[in-house]
Enzyme design. Sequence first.
Site, mmCIF file in Angstrom:
data_model
loop_
_atom_site.group_PDB
_atom_site.id
_atom_site.type_symbol
_atom_site.label_atom_id
_atom_site.label_comp_id
_atom_site.label_asym_id
_atom_site.label_seq_id
_atom_site.Cartn_x
_atom_site.Cartn_y
_atom_site.Cartn_z
ATOM 1 N N ASN A 63 -10.859 6.139 -5.304
ATOM 2 C CA ASN A 63 -10.148 4.932 -4.857
ATOM 3 C C ASN A 63 -11.130 3.891 -4.329
ATOM 4 O O ASN A 63 -10.961 2.691 -4.565
ATOM 5 C CB ASN A 63 -9.101 5.285 -3.789
ATOM 6 C CG ASN A 63 -7.815 5.775 -4.408
ATOM 7 O OD1 ASN A 63 -7.077 5.007 -5.022
ATOM 8 N ND2 ASN A 63 -7.556 7.075 -4.284
ATOM 9 N N MET B 275 -10.615 12.134 5.376
ATOM 10 C CA MET B 275 -9.859 13.326 5.740
ATOM 11 C C MET B 275 -9.909 13.665 7.232
ATOM 12 O O MET B 275 -9.781 14.828 7.613
ATOM 13 C CB MET B 275 -10.353 14.526 4.908
ATOM 14 C CG MET B 275 -10.178 14.355 3.418
ATOM 15 S SD MET B 275 -8.459 13.958 2.937
ATOM 16 C CE MET B 275 -7.702 15.574 3.162
ATOM 17 N N ASN C 54 -4.119 2.537 4.353
ATOM 18 C CA ASN C 54 -4.346 3.874 3.824
ATOM 19 C C ASN C 54 -3.595 3.999 2.509
ATOM 20 O O ASN C 54 -2.591 3.329 2.288
ATOM 21 C CB ASN C 54 -3.798 4.910 4.825
ATOM 22 C CG ASN C 54 -4.013 6.335 4.339
ATOM 23 O OD1 ASN C 54 -5.102 6.693 3.878
ATOM 24 N ND2 ASN C 54 -2.975 7.158 4.428
ATOM 25 N N HIS D 209 -1.692 6.937 0.287
ATOM 26 C CA HIS D 209 -1.168 8.299 0.391
ATOM 27 C C HIS D 209 -0.577 8.693 -0.962
ATOM 28 O O HIS D 209 0.184 7.919 -1.559
ATOM 29 C CB HIS D 209 -0.094 8.354 1.489
ATOM 30 C CG HIS D 209 0.483 9.725 1.655
ATOM 31 N ND1 HIS D 209 -0.220 10.758 2.240
ATOM 32 C CD2 HIS D 209 1.679 10.239 1.280
ATOM 33 C CE1 HIS D 209 0.529 11.854 2.231
ATOM 34 N NE2 HIS D 209 1.672 11.570 1.656
HETATM 35 C C1 GRF Z 1 -6.290 10.349 -3.040
HETATM 36 O O1 GRF Z 1 -5.301 11.078 -3.719
HETATM 37 C C2 GRF Z 1 -5.667 9.597 -1.908
HETATM 38 O O2 GRF Z 1 -4.377 9.181 -2.146
HETATM 39 C C3 GRF Z 1 -5.685 10.610 -0.787
HETATM 40 O O3 GRF Z 1 -6.881 11.331 -0.965
HETATM 41 C C4 GRF Z 1 -7.280 11.264 -2.331
HETATM 42 C C5 GRF Z 1 -8.661 10.708 -2.341
HETATM 43 O O4 GRF Z 1 -9.237 10.660 -3.625
HETATM 44 N N1 GRF Z 1 -5.570 9.951 0.486
HETATM 45 P P1 GRF Z 1 -10.528 9.791 -3.868
HETATM 46 O O5 GRF Z 1 -11.589 10.274 -2.882
HETATM 47 O O6 GRF Z 1 -10.180 8.361 -3.641
HETATM 48 O O7 GRF Z 1 -10.924 10.078 -5.281
#
Ligand code: GRF
Length: 211
Positions: free
Chosen positions: A15, A92, A109, A111
């Site tokens: 992301n 996290m 954020n 989700h």
């Molecule tokens: C994504 O699914 C996001 O929605 C969640 O954690 C995951 C992170 O994936 N909060 P990335 O590190 O962005 O690939």
Amino acid sequence: MKKRVGILISGRGSNMRALVEAAKAPDYPAEIALILSNRPDAAGLDYARTEGIPAAVVDHKPFRKDREGFERTMQAALESHGVEIVALAGFMRLVTPWFVEQWHDRLINIHPALLPSFKGLDTHQRAIDAGVKLHGATVHLVRAEMDEGPILMQGAVPVLPDDSEETLAARVLAVEHRIYPQALALLCSDAVTVEGLRAKTPVADQPPLIA
Ligand code: GRF
């Protein structure tokens, strides 16, 4: 004036990558000022460095009994890079009410579920087990309670009969990569007004609801 955005990650960073790519467009209303990870081994850090974006690590481990110290160190890094808006992207660690207050309506954020359904972890398996036919992703302003806060944008995907956690996660992730840059752009163009739990955004800027 482009808003200066800090992105907080813990791992893969796909992301974050979508936000960095979007921010390359000259008319995108944000520039990525800092990528901050709480894990020194986060894969996303390498990408940030190859893109020439400032990257920093604030490892949470030495702060195990001092969450405030951890967040104050992150805050100092964000401030020293002139960050105005913070985007959590697979970060996290739970953030404290203190941190949320510092960034009120400037902290977002993503989700991997259609909130307010399926807060917390393992959202895709839980969606399959619950038998829902639509699942998706939500970008929201962060409040002190986990996975709560005014919703900026949602994207939905069908849950197919033979879906596994992995196939559903991949379908949702593609939607995440579309809606997160759009939602961040709305916030950075001051196009969002917040009334209670409702974030009002221009309807024309919403993506198609179902991918
Ligand atoms: C994504 O699914 C996001 O929605 C969640 O954690 C995951 C992170 O994936 N909060 P990335 O590190 O962005 O690939």
